[in-house]
Scaffold this active site. Structure first.
Site, PDB file in Angstrom:
ATOM      1  N   SER A 129      -7.457 106.377  42.312  1.00 26.31           N
ATOM      2  CA  SER A 129      -7.294 104.927  42.215  1.00 26.31           C
ATOM      3  C   SER A 129      -5.976 104.624  41.530  1.00 26.31           C
ATOM      4  CB  SER A 129      -8.438 104.320  41.405  1.00 26.31           C
ATOM      5  OG  SER A 129      -8.198 102.959  41.100  1.00 26.31           O
ATOM      6  N   TYR A 142     -14.321 102.940  34.080  1.00 24.10           N
ATOM      7  CA  TYR A 142     -13.952 103.407  35.414  1.00 24.10           C
ATOM      8  C   TYR A 142     -12.512 103.925  35.405  1.00 24.10           C
ATOM      9  CZ  TYR A 142     -13.104 103.300  40.463  1.00 24.10           C
ATOM     10  OH  TYR A 142     -12.784 103.633  41.750  1.00 24.10           O
TER      11      TYR A 142
END
Length: 235
Positions: A129, A142
């Site tokens: 990500s 996260y």
């Protein structure tokens, strides 16, 4: 990497980016695509082979590795996440996210690396990500899991070169999936992620920066912290 005629495994392939990866590999000419999911019945694409896989369970990962000795490409896609500010992180939720996003990636890599070596090297792909590079406060835990997974990916890349395994990290911003359903901001489609990965694999790229935000953040990592993490009050 040649994709036509290969055998691949995609984890978390019952929906979202994982399902898009599986479909894209079939369209690229893969001979067989195993679609891993905790509940194989949730895999609905008729072009793939549904297999049971829980990346948080050592026995589940080892059992599948023992069964799938023909795999030449592994895509570590399974992931979870929930919005959380750093001081509001629920510790049990944090452990769950790390178990899937970091330890799950590690379990699969350890179990399938010998199979990739036996089959000529192949490739190991880790779905990361933009928050691997830079923390977003509303996705604090996260971000931490993806940062850890990025570091792991870089370590795996160095070790697995000895067996001619291409290790690929995929970075992207917001994608229109269940994970980002409650978040505001521009989102790209899952097909853009899968198309970028297919192109990257065919080119032999070790890193796939899918969108502009990932490319900009990666290129700007040497900037001062005041630029990377500006103070809104100072604007």
């Amino acid at each position: 990497m040649q994709l036509e005629g290969i055998t691949a495994l995609v984890t978390g392939a019952n929906r979202g980016i994982g399902a898009a990866f599986a479909r894209a590999l079939v369209e690229a000419g893969a001979a067989k695509v195993y679609a891993g999911a905790r509940d194989p019945e949730t895999v609905t694409d008729p072009g793939v082979v549904a297999v049971k896989l829980d990346v948080t369970d050592d026995a589940s990962v080892r059992a599948l590795a023992a069964e799938l000795g023909d795999v030449q490409l592994v895509i570590n896609n399974a992931g979870v996440g929930a919005p959380s500010l750093p001081l509001d992180i629920d510790i049990e939720q944090a452990r769950w996210e790390f178990d899937v996003n970091y330890y799950g990636t590690l379990r699969v890599a350890q179990a399938f690396a010998p199979i990739l070596a036996k089959n000529g090297g192949g490739a190991l792909v880790n779905m990361l990500s933009v928050v691997s590079f830079i923390a977003m406060p509303h996705l604090a835990n996260y971000s931490a899991t993806k940062s850890a997974a990025w570091s792991l990916t870089n370590g795996l890349r160095q070790q697995l070169r000895e067996q001619d395994t291409l290790v690929v990290g995929v970075h992207v911003g917001y994608v229109d999936t269940d994970l980002t359903a409650g978040l505001e901001g521009d989102k790209i489609q899952v097909s853009q992620v899968s198309d970028a990965l297919v192109a990257g694999l065919l080119a032999g790229d070790e890193e796939v920066l899918v969108d502009e935000i990932s490319r900009n953040v990666k290129s700007g990592l040497s900037a001062p912290l005041s630029v990377l993490y500006p103070d809104p009050a100072a604007a």
